[in-house]
Design an enzyme around this catalytic site. Structure first.
Site, PDB file in Angstrom:
ATOM      1  N   GLU A 116       3.790  -2.959   4.011  1.00 21.24           N
ATOM      2  CA  GLU A 116       3.209  -2.240   2.866  1.00 21.24           C
ATOM      3  C   GLU A 116       2.763  -0.851   3.302  1.00 21.24           C
ATOM      4  OE1 GLU A 116       0.370  -4.607   0.554  1.00 21.24           O
ATOM      5  OE2 GLU A 116      -0.811  -2.810   0.178  1.00 21.24           O
ATOM      6  N   ASP A 118       0.541   2.272   1.671  1.00 28.11           N
ATOM      7  CA  ASP A 118      -0.385   2.462   0.551  1.00 28.11           C
ATOM      8  C   ASP A 118      -0.951   3.861   0.389  1.00 28.11           C
ATOM      9  OD1 ASP A 118      -0.663  -0.237  -0.254  1.00 28.11           O
ATOM     10  OD2 ASP A 118      -1.993  -0.609   1.440  1.00 28.11           O
ATOM     11  N   GLU A 120      -4.130   4.756  -1.963  1.00 30.07           N
ATOM     12  CA  GLU A 120      -5.129   4.198  -2.874  1.00 30.07           C
ATOM     13  C   GLU A 120      -6.172   5.273  -3.165  1.00 30.07           C
ATOM     14  OE1 GLU A 120      -5.472  -0.540  -2.056  1.00 30.07           O
ATOM     15  OE2 GLU A 120      -6.174   0.778  -0.472  1.00 30.07           O
ATOM     16  N   ASN A 135      -2.896   3.297   4.050  1.00 29.69           N
ATOM     17  CA  ASN A 135      -2.860   2.164   4.962  1.00 29.69           C
ATOM     18  C   ASN A 135      -1.402   1.812   5.246  1.00 29.69           C
ATOM     19  OD1 ASN A 135      -3.805   0.090   6.590  1.00 29.69           O
ATOM     20  ND2 ASN A 135      -4.873  -1.001   4.944  1.00 29.69           N
ATOM     21  N   TRP A 209     -15.629  -3.057  -4.084  1.00 31.64           N
ATOM     22  CA  TRP A 209     -15.490  -2.479  -2.742  1.00 31.64           C
ATOM     23  C   TRP A 209     -15.208  -0.972  -2.711  1.00 31.64           C
ATOM     24  CZ3 TRP A 209     -10.915  -0.082  -1.193  1.00 31.64           C
ATOM     25  CH2 TRP A 209      -9.844  -0.216  -2.090  1.00 31.64           C
TER      26      TRP A 209
END
Ligand SMILES: *[C@@H]1O[C@H](CO)[C@@H](O)[C@H](O)[C@H]1NC(C)=O
Length: 300
Positions: A116, A118, A120, A135, A209
């Site tokens: 993956e 990422d 975000e 990430n 989070w």
């Protein structure tokens, strides 16, 4: 007879002229169409994956708006999986108070030991900067977060977010400026993403989070939150079962596999250093409490 023949010839001439005009028109249309190669409709390459009633197709489906409220967020994904490419989306993030709201744009494979890559975007209270977290997961292992602030307001306008993925490196870019490089370090035992991945984007509730570690909650009176996306053309090597495979996706016939894309040039290297110095505020590589011994890729 003579007159009829002459007339027929005129008819032929007229129809030839017609054909000529038609082909000129077609040629003109083709030039126009080539100029507009980036105008790909959403549904040619992507499907809505969840939150159907929170998705709006705009401007002849060249723009998609995802919205989120207490009942749902929404997401979309590419129809095909890819084995390499230089991927992009243009994104305009939710404005005003977007604490707890996560806008994600990523590549991901299926299964538990997944790969993956990422982007975000972690929303924030109005006036406070939005975080861009990246990430990298390979064979199911992630925990490689980096966080930066952006040098512009990502809620004010569309900006281009890109991911290069070839056999040499993975590069995350913002408006063509590299913000992160993950080199292929297989030779020192670091797993490198290799599985077919789909392109996904979503808008979802990360209240627990995303902002100040979950302490800053979503202001639901500001809902619905809206993220807009453009740029649905895809420069990627599609994996079509039983024909194209991962190996073919490394072929130099794809421009993003050519030597120019094996490493950053010196200008890009300077740009990356500048981003790291000025805008990066978290890097797993320098998180000593978390990694007393930095992961091997951090030393290269
Ligand atoms: C939430 O938004 C409303 C409307 O703008 C505002 O009055 C309120 O102060 C906000 N709440 C918080 C916790 O920021």
């Amino acid at each position: 007879m003579g007159i009829i023949i002459a007339m027929n010839q005129n008819i032929i001439k007229i129809s030839q002229l017609g054909l000529l005009l038609l082909s000129l028109l077609l040629a003109g249309y083709r030039v126009f169409a080539n100029d507009a190669t980036n105008i790909v409709r959403f549904d040619e390459k992507y499907d809505i994956t969840w939150g159907n009633d929170h998705v709006l197709l705009l401007n002849q489906s060249t723009q998609v708006q995802l919205s989120m409220d207490l009942s749902s967020g929404a997401g979309f994904g590419s129809k095909l999986s890819y084995g390499s490419g230089f991927f992009h989306l243009r994104i305009k993030l939710p404005g005003k108070d977007s604490a707890g709201v996560v806008t994600a744009y990523y590549l991901t494979s299926q299964g538990d030991k997944h790969d993956e890559l990422d982007f975000e975007f972690l929303g924030n209270r109005e006036g406070k900067p939005i975080t861009l977290q990246t990430n990298v997961f390979a064979d199911g292992t992630g925990n490689r977060e980096q966080r930066i602030f952006l040098w512009f307001d990502p809620t004010a306008d569309f900006h281009t977010y890109q991911i290069l993925w070839n056999q040499h490196q993975i590069v995350f870019y913002v408006d063509n400026i590299p913000i992160r490089v993950f080199k292929n370090n297989k030779n020192i035992g670091v797993a490198y993403p290799w599985q077919p991945m789909k392109i996904e984007a979503s808008l979802w509730n990360g209240e627990s989070w995303a902002t100040d570690g979950g302490q800053t909650k979503t202001n639901w009176s500001m809902a619905p939150f809206k993220a807009n996306f453009q740029g649905f053309d895809i420069s990627g090597c599609p994996i079509i079962k039983n024909s194209n495979n991962n190996q073919e996706c490394n072929s130099p016939k794809y421009w993003w596999n050519s030597q120019k894309y094996w490493k950053l040039d010196s200008k890009q290297q300077t740009e990356l250093e500048n981003v790291k110095n000025k805008y990066m505020y978290y890097d797993y590589c320098s998180d000593k409490p978390r990694y007393p011994i930095p992961p091997p890729e951090c030393l290269h």
